[in-house]
Design an enzyme around this catalytic site. Structure first.
Site, short mmCIF file in Angstrom:
data_model
loop_
_atom_site.label_atom_id
_atom_site.label_comp_id
_atom_site.label_asym_id
_atom_site.label_seq_id
_atom_site.Cartn_x
_atom_site.Cartn_y
_atom_site.Cartn_z
CG HIS A 274 -1.77 1.21 1.38
ND1 HIS A 274 -3.12 1.23 1.07
CD2 HIS A 274 -1.47 2.47 1.80
CE1 HIS A 274 -3.60 2.46 1.28
NE2 HIS A 274 -2.62 3.22 1.74
CD GLU A 275 1.59 3.62 3.74
OE1 GLU A 275 1.85 4.71 3.19
OE2 GLU A 275 0.53 3.43 4.37
CG HIS A 278 0.42 6.47 -0.37
ND1 HIS A 278 -0.67 6.99 -0.99
CD2 HIS A 278 -0.04 5.86 0.78
CE1 HIS A 278 -1.76 6.71 -0.28
NE2 HIS A 278 -1.41 6.02 0.80
CG HIS A 284 -6.05 6.59 0.44
ND1 HIS A 284 -6.03 7.38 1.56
CD2 HIS A 284 -5.00 5.72 0.58
CE1 HIS A 284 -5.03 7.02 2.34
NE2 HIS A 284 -4.39 6.02 1.78
ZN LIG Z 1 -2.54 5.18 2.18
#
Ligand SMILES: [Zn+2]
Ligand SMILES: [Zn+2]
Length: 321
Positions: A274-275, A278, A284
């Site tokens: 997930h990170e 980014h 998101h």
């Molecule tokens: Zn996030």
């Protein structure tokens, strides 16, 4: 009749049990650090709606502000600024709750119903859902009169790595005493997580030593750690990362991290995938099957990219027409 030896042993057994019992009562610093704390406790606010004053409602206001929802109202009045930390359920709070509900595929009732509170109490990423300009990559934006992008899942201004930076290096910047995750585990988990993204975009990721130049910096941190976004202790927020080309990725060291994961653990690989999203420039999404959905609970392993993640990253880097 008891023999003297039997009496001797029974006396000692009682003594040993007594010591074990007393030791069990003492606080154990190693165990207590990892015990899950109650998540953000909002249960008593269930059913709250506009016009009411409910003790503790300011926690919802703070929560929504933290994740960008204060930015949904463009010109906030002095009245609302004066009430942003009290327990009054005003019309600004109702608008913010509706935005949150739209983003999380909930019925936009504008009140604190059971589903909304349950969603808020799940652990999540620390990156806000709505940026300071009131733009969001999540569903709320579609109902927002077109203030921002509709379908794209990028940071404001589509920040991304330039083609000269498709070979990225990363290194670890962790004080080992902060976490139960050792270097070998972290290194192999991150290698797998980077490979997951490298399978769909023409990027290469390579770990380098701590004294070498790196583009991405990964480490465990606690509390206020100097980047303006303090961690909050166990649960609630588990990690955050910065948009390109910053490269910082921080895990909250107070979480109960796991690689299994057990039902009371946060899966390190899931959160890393997930990170890294980014780090690459993704924001998101409201798609609950995507890795870039902000809430990932205890014991959940979601290590594969969803179609929404793949579409997002390929579009960002111009791989889809
Ligand atoms: Zn996030
Ligand atoms: Zn940080």
């Amino acid at each position: 009749m008891k023999s003297p030896i039997y009496s001797f042993f029974s006396f000692h057994l009682v003594f040993v049990f007594l010591i074990v019992f007393l030791l069990a009562l003492l606080p154990n610093p190693t165990l207590s650090r990892k015990e899950p704390q109650p998540a953000l406790s909002l249960k008593h606010l269930e059913g709250s709606r506009k016009g009411q004053t409910v003790k503790g409602l300011h926690e919802i206001k703070n929560y929504l502000k933290r994740f960008g929802y204060a930015n949904v109202v463009a010109n906030i009045s002095n009245y609302h600024l004066a009430h942003e930390n009290d327990d009054k359920f005003d019309d600004v709070l109702e608008i913010e709750i509706k935005a949150y509900q739209l983003n999380y595929n909930l019925e936009a009732t504008g009140m604190l119903d059971t589903q909304t509170l349950q969603q808020m109490m799940l652990p999540r990423c620390g990156v806000p859902d709505i940026d300071t300009n009131g733009k969001s990559s999540m569903k709320w934006n579609r109902y927002n009169g077109g203030r921002g992008n509709v379908n794209f899942k990028f940071f404001n201004g589509k920040r991304k790595w330039p083609p000269s930076k498709y070979n990225l290096t990363y290194k670890f910047t962790t004080d080992g005493s902060l976490t139960n995750i050792d270097y070998e585990t972290l290194s192999s988990v991150c290698a797998r997580a980077f490979a997951t993204w490298a399978a769909v975009i023409p990027f290469q990721f390579k770990e380098v030593g701590v004294v070498e130049h790196a583009d991405i910096f990964i480490g465990f941190r606690t509390g206020d750690h100097g980047d303006g976004t303090p961690f909050d202790g166990p649960l609630n927020v588990w990690a955050h990362a910065f948009e390109p080309t910053d490269g910082r990725l921080h895990y909250d060291a107070t979480e109960n991290w796991g690689t299994g994961p057990a039902s009371d653990e946060i899966d390190l690989e899931t959160i890393t995938v997930h990170e890294i999203g980014h780090i690459l420039g993704l924001e998101h999404t409201s798609d609950g099957s995507a890795v870039m959905f902000p809430h990932i609970g205890l014991g959940v392993a979601k290590r594969q990219l969803g179609s929404d993640d793949i579409m997002g990253v390929k579009t960002l880097y111009g791989l889809i027409g």
